[in-house]
Every structure is written in structure tokens, then in C-alpha cells.
Design an enzyme around this catalytic site. Sequence first.
Site, PDB file in Angstrom:
ATOM      1  N   ARG A  90      27.792   3.182   5.365  1.00 56.41           N
ATOM      2  CA  ARG A  90      28.374   4.527   5.206  1.00 56.41           C
ATOM      3  C   ARG A  90      29.235   4.897   6.408  1.00 56.41           C
ATOM      4  NH1 ARG A  90      22.911   5.738   3.353  1.00 56.41           N
ATOM      5  NH2 ARG A  90      22.972   5.373   1.112  1.00 56.41           N
ATOM      6  N   SER A 111      14.322  -4.336  -0.024  1.00 56.51           N
ATOM      7  CA  SER A 111      14.301  -2.926  -0.373  1.00 56.51           C
ATOM      8  C   SER A 111      13.212  -2.582  -1.384  1.00 56.51           C
ATOM      9  CB  SER A 111      15.672  -2.538  -0.949  1.00 56.51           C
ATOM     10  OG  SER A 111      15.858  -1.156  -0.825  1.00 56.51           O
ATOM     11  N   ASN A 134       6.787  -1.246  -0.292  1.00 56.33           N
ATOM     12  CA  ASN A 134       5.477  -1.865  -0.006  1.00 56.33           C
ATOM     13  C   ASN A 134       4.365  -0.815   0.007  1.00 56.33           C
ATOM     14  OD1 ASN A 134       6.645  -1.038   2.346  1.00 56.33           O
ATOM     15  ND2 ASN A 134       6.534  -3.032   3.372  1.00 56.33           N
ATOM     16  N   CYS A 135       4.739   0.448   0.239  1.00 60.03           N
ATOM     17  CA  CYS A 135       3.720   1.500   0.197  1.00 60.03           C
ATOM     18  C   CYS A 135       3.164   1.677  -1.222  1.00 60.03           C
ATOM     19  CB  CYS A 135       4.299   2.823   0.694  1.00 60.03           C
ATOM     20  SG  CYS A 135       5.073   2.660   2.303  1.00 60.03           S
ATOM     21  N   THR A 189      16.962  -3.799  22.419  1.00 54.12           N
ATOM     22  CA  THR A 189      16.005  -4.717  23.053  1.00 54.12           C
ATOM     23  C   THR A 189      16.512  -5.043  24.458  1.00 54.12           C
ATOM     24  OG1 THR A 189      17.097  -6.749  22.362  1.00 54.12           O
ATOM     25  CG2 THR A 189      15.548  -5.757  20.783  1.00 54.12           C
ATOM     26  N   GLY A 217      11.138  -0.524  13.464  1.00 53.16           N
ATOM     27  CA  GLY A 217      10.018  -0.674  12.523  1.00 53.16           C
ATOM     28  C   GLY A 217       8.719  -1.155  13.145  1.00 53.16           C
ATOM     29  N   TYR A 244       3.933  32.357   0.990  1.00 54.99           N
ATOM     30  CA  TYR A 244       2.661  32.803   0.418  1.00 54.99           C
ATOM     31  C   TYR A 244       2.848  33.481  -0.924  1.00 54.99           C
ATOM     32  CZ  TYR A 244      -1.048  36.145  -0.649  1.00 54.99           C
ATOM     33  OH  TYR A 244      -1.982  36.878  -1.311  1.00 54.99           O
ATOM     34  N   LYS A 304      -2.775  34.956   5.383  1.00 56.29           N
ATOM     35  CA  LYS A 304      -2.917  34.158   6.614  1.00 56.29           C
ATOM     36  C   LYS A 304      -3.105  32.731   6.137  1.00 56.29           C
ATOM     37  CE  LYS A 304      -5.159  37.333   9.832  1.00 56.29           C
ATOM     38  NZ  LYS A 304      -6.332  38.099   9.389  1.00 56.29           N
TER      39      LYS A 304
HETATM   40  C1  LIG Z   1       0.283  -1.927   1.139  1.00 58.70           C
HETATM   41  C2  LIG Z   1       1.003  -1.064   2.117  1.00 58.70           C
HETATM   42  C3  LIG Z   1       0.981   0.298   1.975  1.00 58.70           C
HETATM   43  C4  LIG Z   1       1.645   1.106   2.897  1.00 58.70           C
HETATM   44  N1  LIG Z   1       1.616   2.446   2.720  1.00 58.70           N
HETATM   45  C5  LIG Z   1       2.271   3.231   3.593  1.00 58.70           C
HETATM   46  C6  LIG Z   1       2.336   4.614   3.390  1.00 58.70           C
HETATM   47  O1  LIG Z   1       1.788   5.134   2.409  1.00 58.70           O
HETATM   48  N2  LIG Z   1       2.987   5.369   4.303  1.00 58.70           N
HETATM   49  C7  LIG Z   1       3.608   4.813   5.385  1.00 58.70           C
HETATM   50  O2  LIG Z   1       4.206   5.531   6.182  1.00 58.70           O
HETATM   51  N3  LIG Z   1       3.606   3.490   5.576  1.00 58.70           N
HETATM   52  C8  LIG Z   1       2.956   2.692   4.718  1.00 58.70           C
HETATM   53  N4  LIG Z   1       2.969   1.348   4.893  1.00 58.70           N
HETATM   54  C9  LIG Z   1       3.636   0.798   6.086  1.00 58.70           C
HETATM   55  C10 LIG Z   1       5.126   0.616   5.836  1.00 58.70           C
HETATM   56  O3  LIG Z   1       5.317  -0.067   4.648  1.00 58.70           O
HETATM   57  C11 LIG Z   1       5.708  -0.148   7.009  1.00 58.70           C
HETATM   58  O4  LIG Z   1       5.491   0.611   8.160  1.00 58.70           O
HETATM   59  C12 LIG Z   1       7.201  -0.387   6.848  1.00 58.70           C
HETATM   60  O5  LIG Z   1       7.463  -1.148   5.713  1.00 58.70           O
HETATM   61  C13 LIG Z   1       7.730  -1.125   8.079  1.00 58.70           C
HETATM   62  O6  LIG Z   1       9.077  -1.412   7.902  1.00 58.70           O
HETATM   63  P1  LIG Z   1       9.739  -2.653   8.623  1.00 58.70           P
HETATM   64  O7  LIG Z   1      11.158  -2.665   8.212  1.00 58.70           O
HETATM   65  O8  LIG Z   1       9.422  -2.638  10.062  1.00 58.70           O
HETATM   66  O9  LIG Z   1       8.967  -3.908   8.044  1.00 58.70           O
HETATM   67  P2  LIG Z   1       8.828  -4.409   6.551  1.00 58.70           P
HETATM   68  O10 LIG Z   1       9.082  -3.309   5.608  1.00 58.70           O
HETATM   69  O11 LIG Z   1       7.539  -5.127   6.466  1.00 58.70           O
HETATM   70  O12 LIG Z   1       9.997  -5.465   6.429  1.00 58.70           O
HETATM   71  C14 LIG Z   1      10.044  -6.591   7.236  1.00 58.70           C
HETATM   72  C15 LIG Z   1      10.694  -7.709   6.458  1.00 58.70           C
HETATM   73  O13 LIG Z   1      11.157  -8.666   7.376  1.00 58.70           O
HETATM   74  C16 LIG Z   1      11.042  -9.927   6.771  1.00 58.70           C
HETATM   75  N5  LIG Z   1      11.073 -10.937   7.838  1.00 58.70           N
HETATM   76  C17 LIG Z   1      10.204 -11.089   8.859  1.00 58.70           C
HETATM   77  N6  LIG Z   1      10.574 -12.118   9.633  1.00 58.70           N
HETATM   78  C18 LIG Z   1      11.700 -12.617   9.097  1.00 58.70           C
HETATM   79  C19 LIG Z   1      12.552 -13.692   9.453  1.00 58.70           C
HETATM   80  N7  LIG Z   1      12.309 -14.448  10.517  1.00 58.70           N
HETATM   81  N8  LIG Z   1      13.625 -13.942   8.677  1.00 58.70           N
HETATM   82  C20 LIG Z   1      13.882 -13.162   7.587  1.00 58.70           C
HETATM   83  N9  LIG Z   1      13.108 -12.164   7.206  1.00 58.70           N
HETATM   84  C21 LIG Z   1      12.032 -11.886   7.960  1.00 58.70           C
HETATM   85  C22 LIG Z   1       9.712  -9.850   6.059  1.00 58.70           C
HETATM   86  O14 LIG Z   1       9.659 -10.810   5.018  1.00 58.70           O
HETATM   87  C23 LIG Z   1       9.726  -8.427   5.532  1.00 58.70           C
HETATM   88  O15 LIG Z   1      10.164  -8.378   4.205  1.00 58.70           O
HETATM   89  C24 LIG Z   1       2.333   0.519   3.975  1.00 58.70           C
HETATM   90  C25 LIG Z   1       2.379  -0.871   4.113  1.00 58.70           C
HETATM   91  C26 LIG Z   1       1.729  -1.658   3.186  1.00 58.70           C
HETATM   92  C27 LIG Z   1       1.787  -3.147   3.339  1.00 58.70           C
END
Ligand SMILES: Cc1cc2nc3c(=O)[nH]c(=O)nc-3n(C[C@H](O)[C@H](O)[C@H](O)COP(=O)(O)OP(=O)(O)OC[C@H]3O[C@@H](n4cnc5c(N)ncnc54)[C@H](O)[C@@H]3O)c2cc1C
Length: 577
Positions: A32, A49, A52-53, A292, A301, A445, A453
Site C-alpha cells: 500500500r 495468511s 492460526n488462532c 535487528t 512477531g 451505559y 457506574k
Molecule cells: C492454536 C493457536 C491459537 C492462537 N490463538 C491466539 C489468540 O486467540 N489470540 C492471539 O493474540 N494470539 C493467538 N495465537 C498466537 C498467534 O497466532 C501468534 O502470536 C502469531 O501468529 C505470531 O505471528 P508471527 O508472524 O510471528 O508467526 P506465525 O504466524 O507463526 O508465522 C510464522 C511463519 O513463518 C514460517 N517460517 C518459519 N521459519 C521459516 C523459514 N526459515 N522459511 C520460511 N518460512 C518460515 C512458519 O512456517 C510460519 O508459517 C494463537 C496461536 C496458535 C498456534
Amino acid sequence: MNALNNVARGSKKIVIIGGVAGGMSAAARARRLSEDSRIIVLERGAHVSYANCGLPYFVGGEIGSKNKLLVATPPDLESKLNIEVRVHSEVIDIDTASTAVTIKDSQNNIVYGETYDELILAVGASPIKPGLQGIDLPGLFTVRSVEDAESINKWIEEFKPSTAVVAGGGFIGLEMAEQLVQKGLKVTLVDGKEQVLAPIDREMASLVHSELQENGIKLVLGASIEGFLAPDSLKNQSPPKSCFVKAANHEPIPADLVILGLGVRPETGLARKAGIAIGERGGIKVNDKLQTSVDHVWAVGDAIEVLNPVNEKMALIALGGPANRQGRLVADNIFGANKTYKGTLGTAILRVFGLTAACVGLNETALKEAQIPYQMVYVHPNDHASYFPGAERLDMKLLFHSESGKLLGAQIVGAQGVDKRIDVIATAMKAGLTIDELADLELAYAPPYGSAKDPINLLAMSAANVLAGLIEQVHWNDMNAISRDKNNCVIDVRTKKERDRGYIDGSTHIPISELRDRLSEIPTDKEIVVYCQSGQRSYLAYRILKQLQYKVRSLSGGYLTWSAGSKVKESRSSVFA
Ligand SMILES: Cc1cc2nc3c(=O)[nH]c(=O)nc-3n(C[C@H](O)[C@H](O)[C@H](O)COP(=O)(O)OP(=O)(O)OC[C@H]3O[C@@H](n4cnc5c(N)ncnc54)[C@H](O)[C@@H]3O)c2cc1C
């Protein structure tokens, strides 16, 4: 002035490792901001995309199809956002000197290189799988990816398990436990701690324990998992017991299915190998712009350490909201916005059957560890006006700095209205509001939604009274010792009906309505502690006695908090004035 008005547009080649929460948020924002940049997302899994939650709810069937989890597919992202998405593409090396990554394409079985102008590490975290005996037995699953959830579903379909063990009572463990019960499995939840949900304090977690048990979950707490046994005698059974779970001081627990919810560890292997600095907590180290230690390499993340603004220490906080916002911020900064990430408060929420549990900031354990002087209050108001049908009790705890009154944390458990209240407190904490300002918030409210309150106002007013010295408190965990001590006199000021349902041993009963007439029964040579059901009437009793020069304190949160902390059964429907 909006910093992005000054963004230096320009064509950049941005490579993003990891295509889910943080990575895809960065990619979309970057597009964007810059139409002519080249944006490449490299994801080692089969999907990008995805939600996972939502995975636990896909296993439980509340989310009916996998497609609903896939927020956007690679073709969507290519066509709408002109983002090059490469799945099954694992980055196996980063050469920061030549600004290039090495990619292993597992579908086409090739390894190739890609250069970058800017690199974003959004590699997430991986579920902890301790090296215990039997950890690789069939029927043991972690829950992180769509593939994990599909494997669990396949196992359930194929073997029709009737028993499950959920190892670990964190957020994911509890969501999975709830969903497996809804699928008809008999679930045992095992945790090494004496409570589930480590971010909330024990007495608040105990409300969640009751809800889990009322819904048929067997809790095995204070029992660390020691391993998984596959007894030969059961090998040929149908459905096969995948294992017996061995937990400390507990007989082996049979399980046709095991969910490992033992926490996550930041994915740092790639960064370490590339010489990118790792922080004291074991996550990728970033500065407040999310850069970093290496130029042109950013990280977001679950993989990074973030500042916890409450104790001003670095922390690992794996949550979807922060990951998304960090991804957006990095894209802004790549295009010159120079924005600062101000830290993560750890605002989290969870549904457990009919209850919601939520928290923000630090709990008592963390405050003690950080040696931050704190006070706390408990209140138990209804979520909306008591006279309007359907009101439900909220159990609320607020932690605040003993001297400054700065908000340090909050925990709320209830059947409804929890989400709104925790978000108000999270917003107040972010904005640095004082207790008095929180008490003074003007919140929406009408009888179906709140009270004149609001519970938030009440919670903060209660804290303001403590800070102002208008009440001196004792807490639930001191109460048993206090009532045993002959130098004290504990007075229960509730009604007879309430007392008949249970009381604190050693207490004398003088209902609040009779207190002024029965002062002669109250010893002047003892320390008085007054309690009621929720702490409201005991505050009045405190004020009466204090003004008569008694040495008096009041039990914060009253019988409700004491019974939760002391594991005395008390029905949730017990809402008293
Ligand atoms: C079951 C579950 C339920 C959750 N529920 C909640 C919730 O209700 N509320 C909330 O706030 N959070 C929740 N979370 C946490 C939330 O999903 C994570 O905090 C968030 O997805 C983190 O985002 P991220 O981009 O750091 O990592 P991710 O979303 O995990 O994405 C990282 C990606 O990087 C890829 N990757 C890693 N290394 C490499 C590599 N070397 N080369 C290529 N790709 C790579 C992985 O395959 C993965 O797909 C939940 C997580 C899970 C698993």
C-alpha cells in the site's frame, strides 16, 4: 503531522520470511505504501495468511471448513496486492554481507538464492516438544499450523478416540480441551503448575478450574509430564490407546489422543546462523524501530523480544495482535516513517465453555519478581444493571503501584462483558491513565450493557479508596491465619441467607443492617476484620467502625474472592448486593 506524509517512496526489493501474521501484515502494508516495490513472501509451509488462532475451533468443528481459516490464498495475494508468494519455500540461510537468502523449494526440490534490499524475519515460534520418553509416539500432536489441525482431525476420524490428554493449561491447551470436550472426548488436562493460565493469579485461575471441571474435564495439576508410554498390551486394541501419559506422582493416564500445549519457543535458528543478535530472553533482539542488529534486517512477531512497558524488561509475548501491528510498523519504517514500537502489554483473552478469562499487564508473581511495590483490589459487580434480565457476575482484579497508583495489570473472569472491560483497562494502561482517571472514565451505559457506574469505574474507585487511605484491606490468602489468631475478631456482615451457604471459620455474624445497634459485641481490644460477599458492604462496615476508632480492615473481594482462592465451592449465580 502524519509521519507517512513524509515517507520517501521508492522501489525496493523486500523479502519477507514467514507468511502468516507478522509477515503478511508487513507485506500488505508495504504494497500500500509502494506500488513499484517488489515484495516476495517466502513460507516453508503450504499456506500463508491463515488464522492460526482459529485452529482449535477447526478441530472442534465450530469452524466448519479449512477454507474459512485461509484468510487469503497466494493467488489472491498475487492478484490483489501483487505480492509474490512462494509456499513450500524454506529460507535455510541468510548472507547479510551480500544481502541474499538461500531458499529450499521442497515442492520442486531445488535450492536457489534471492537478494534483498530489506529483509523481514517473521518466522514465528515453534511449539515446545521436550525430549521426553515417547514424545514421538503416534497420537501426540502440537497445534501451530493448518497441517497440525488436519492431522488431529484425521486421527480423530480414523481412530475415533474417546479419551484425550491435554498437556499444558495455557491458552492453546484450554482452547483445545474445550473443543475436544465438544467433540465428545473425555479430557484430562495435565499441568506442572498448581493452576492453569499462568498469566493470571491463582485465585482467578481457580474460577476457570471450576468451569473446566463442571464441563467434565479432569484436572491433574502440579504434576509435570514425565513421558509417554506405549504399553505392548494395548498395541492391538481398536481404537488404539496411543499412549499412557506419565505425570509426576500420578498413575499413568490413558489417552487415545494427546495435545501438547507446553508453550512456544521463538524460531531463532536462522537468525543465529546469520549472526543476528539474540536477546537475553532468547528471542531475536530488535531496537524500538524493530530493526535487528544487522542493517536492512527487521524482525517481528513471536520470534522477537519486546519491551514490557510495565516492568520495562524485555519479554517474549506470543500474541497475534502485536505481531500484526509490528508487521505494519516495519513496513512503515522501511519507507521512512521512523515509528517506535512502544512495547507489548500482553492483553489476552480466552473462552472456556461459558466463561471468558482475560488479562493485561503483569500478575502478582511477575510484580514480585520485578520487585515493584503493588496493591490490588477485587470487585465482583454484575456486567450490566442488576435489575435488567440476564446480568452475570464479573470477577475483577486490578493491580496498581502502591505509591503512584500507576496501573500494573488486571484480570477478569466472567460469563459476559469481559472483553469490553479488559480492553478498556488495556487502553487505559497504554495511555498511562491514573487510577483516578480510570474511575472518571465516561463509559457507555444503558441497562442491557452496563451500569451507571460501570464495573471499570467501580474497580478503579475501589483502588482509589485504597490509595486515598479510605480503606485498609486484607486479602483472601491472609484470611485463614487472621481468623485463627486470637488477637483478631473477624466479622461477617452479610445476611443470614448468605451466611447459611458458607462462611469463613472463626467469624462472628453481625449483618450490616444490625452493626450500628450491636457495637457492644465488637471487642475494642482486638483487630477487627470485616467481610461481606463482594467487599462492598464490608467497606461500609469498615467506614462505620473506623470512624468509631476501631482498628479495622476489610477483606478485599469478600467471600467470593476468598472462596475462589481457598477452593471453596461457590456458585457463579451468587450475585448479592
Ligand atoms: C492454536 C493457536 C491459537 C492462537 N490463538 C491466539 C489468540 O486467540 N489470540 C492471539 O493474540 N494470539 C493467538 N495465537 C498466537 C498467534 O497466532 C501468534 O502470536 C502469531 O501468529 C505470531 O505471528 P508471527 O508472524 O510471528 O508467526 P506465525 O504466524 O507463526 O508465522 C510464522 C511463519 O513463518 C514460517 N517460517 C518459519 N521459519 C521459516 C523459514 N526459515 N522459511 C520460511 N518460512 C518460515 C512458519 O512456517 C510460519 O508459517 C494463537 C496461536 C496458535 C498456534
